[in-house]
Scaffold this active site. Structure first.
Site, PDB file in Angstrom:
ATOM      1  N   HIS A 101      42.759  54.265  38.699  1.00  0.00           N
ATOM      2  CA  HIS A 101      44.168  54.006  38.363  1.00  0.00           C
ATOM      3  C   HIS A 101      44.491  52.507  38.424  1.00  0.00           C
ATOM      4  CE1 HIS A 101      43.692  54.589  42.650  1.00  0.00           C
ATOM      5  NE2 HIS A 101      44.808  53.917  42.869  1.00  0.00           N
ATOM      6  N   HIS A 157      22.171  34.427  32.889  1.00  0.00           N
ATOM      7  CA  HIS A 157      21.291  34.194  34.039  1.00  0.00           C
ATOM      8  C   HIS A 157      20.899  35.467  34.779  1.00  0.00           C
ATOM      9  CE1 HIS A 157      22.453  29.664  34.686  1.00  0.00           C
ATOM     10  NE2 HIS A 157      22.076  29.944  33.438  1.00  0.00           N
ATOM     11  N   ARG A 208      13.131  31.078  33.329  1.00  0.00           N
ATOM     12  CA  ARG A 208      13.058  31.057  34.793  1.00  0.00           C
ATOM     13  C   ARG A 208      13.874  32.188  35.417  1.00  0.00           C
ATOM     14  NH1 ARG A 208      17.033  27.457  33.338  1.00  0.00           N
ATOM     15  NH2 ARG A 208      18.870  27.277  34.692  1.00  0.00           N
TER      16      ARG A 208
HETATM   17  C1  RB5 Z   1      43.055  51.370  44.443  1.00  0.00           C
HETATM   18  O1  RB5 Z   1      44.283  51.201  45.058  1.00  0.00           O
HETATM   19  C2  RB5 Z   1      42.135  50.197  44.768  1.00  0.00           C
HETATM   20  O2  RB5 Z   1      41.717  50.275  46.074  1.00  0.00           O
HETATM   21  C3  RB5 Z   1      40.956  50.220  43.842  1.00  0.00           C
HETATM   22  O3  RB5 Z   1      41.410  50.126  42.524  1.00  0.00           O
HETATM   23  C4  RB5 Z   1      39.959  49.105  43.985  1.00  0.00           C
HETATM   24  O4  RB5 Z   1      40.579  47.863  44.066  1.00  0.00           O
HETATM   25  C5  RB5 Z   1      38.937  49.284  45.021  1.00  0.00           C
HETATM   26  O5  RB5 Z   1      38.019  48.480  45.193  1.00  0.00           O
END
Ligand code: RB5
Length: 147
Positions: A14, A103, A137
């Site tokens: 989300h 890289h 490299r």
């Molecule tokens: C969700 O609130 C948030 O924790 C998630 O999107 C993310 O940032 C987690 O690493």
């Protein structure tokens, strides 16, 4: 679209949903086919549930490159990098996205959906998709990542 890649898998929780919607539209308008691993609304979800299926598909070479995001980009990157053969890079600007390909031969770009402008994210995606691994490299270094 300037290279061979035609299909791009994309996934978010989300926290990255709005950015994913924006990037999916941009990618389609640029001629790519987008495979959307979700999430499909701004309702709260757990990022590994969307990121693991995408990362698994990249690990199995169903797609050469993928794009993921969550609020910070951290959780998405951490989940993706659990898959052998996945090199997911969390990037905040265009130069880092370029270097991740050049890289590190990164095959997944992780973006902080709540912390950078969407237009910048789109620039980064284009650079990521159109930059080749430099080899040389860096070849041995990338091979040494796998343990
Ligand atoms: C969700 O609130 C948030 O924790 C998630 O999107 C993310 O940032 C987690 O690493």
């Amino acid at each position: 679209m300037t290279n061979e890649i035609k299909t791009i898998p994309i996934a978010s929780d989300h926290g990255g949903y709005e950015m994913k919607t924006f990037l999916a539209e941009k990618l389609r308008a640029a001629g790519y086919e987008v495979v959307d691993f979700g999430t499909h609304s701004s309702e709260s979800v757990d990022y590994p549930d969307m990121i693991h299926p995408l990362a698994d598909a990249v690990a199995q070479r169903k797609f050469p490159l993928g794009i993921i995001m969550c609020g910070s980009g951290n959780g998405a990157q951490l989940a993706a990098n659990k898959h052998k053969g996945v090199r997911a890079a969390l990037c905040w600007n265009v130069e880092l996205a370029r270097l991740a390909r050049e890289h590190n031969d990164a095959n997944i770009l992780s973006l902080p959906g709540r912390f950078i402008p969407f237009d910048l994210a789109w620039e980064m995606v284009q650079v990521f998709l159109n930059t080749a691994f430099a080899g040389g490299r860096h070849e041995k270094r990338v091979q040494k990542i796998e343990i």
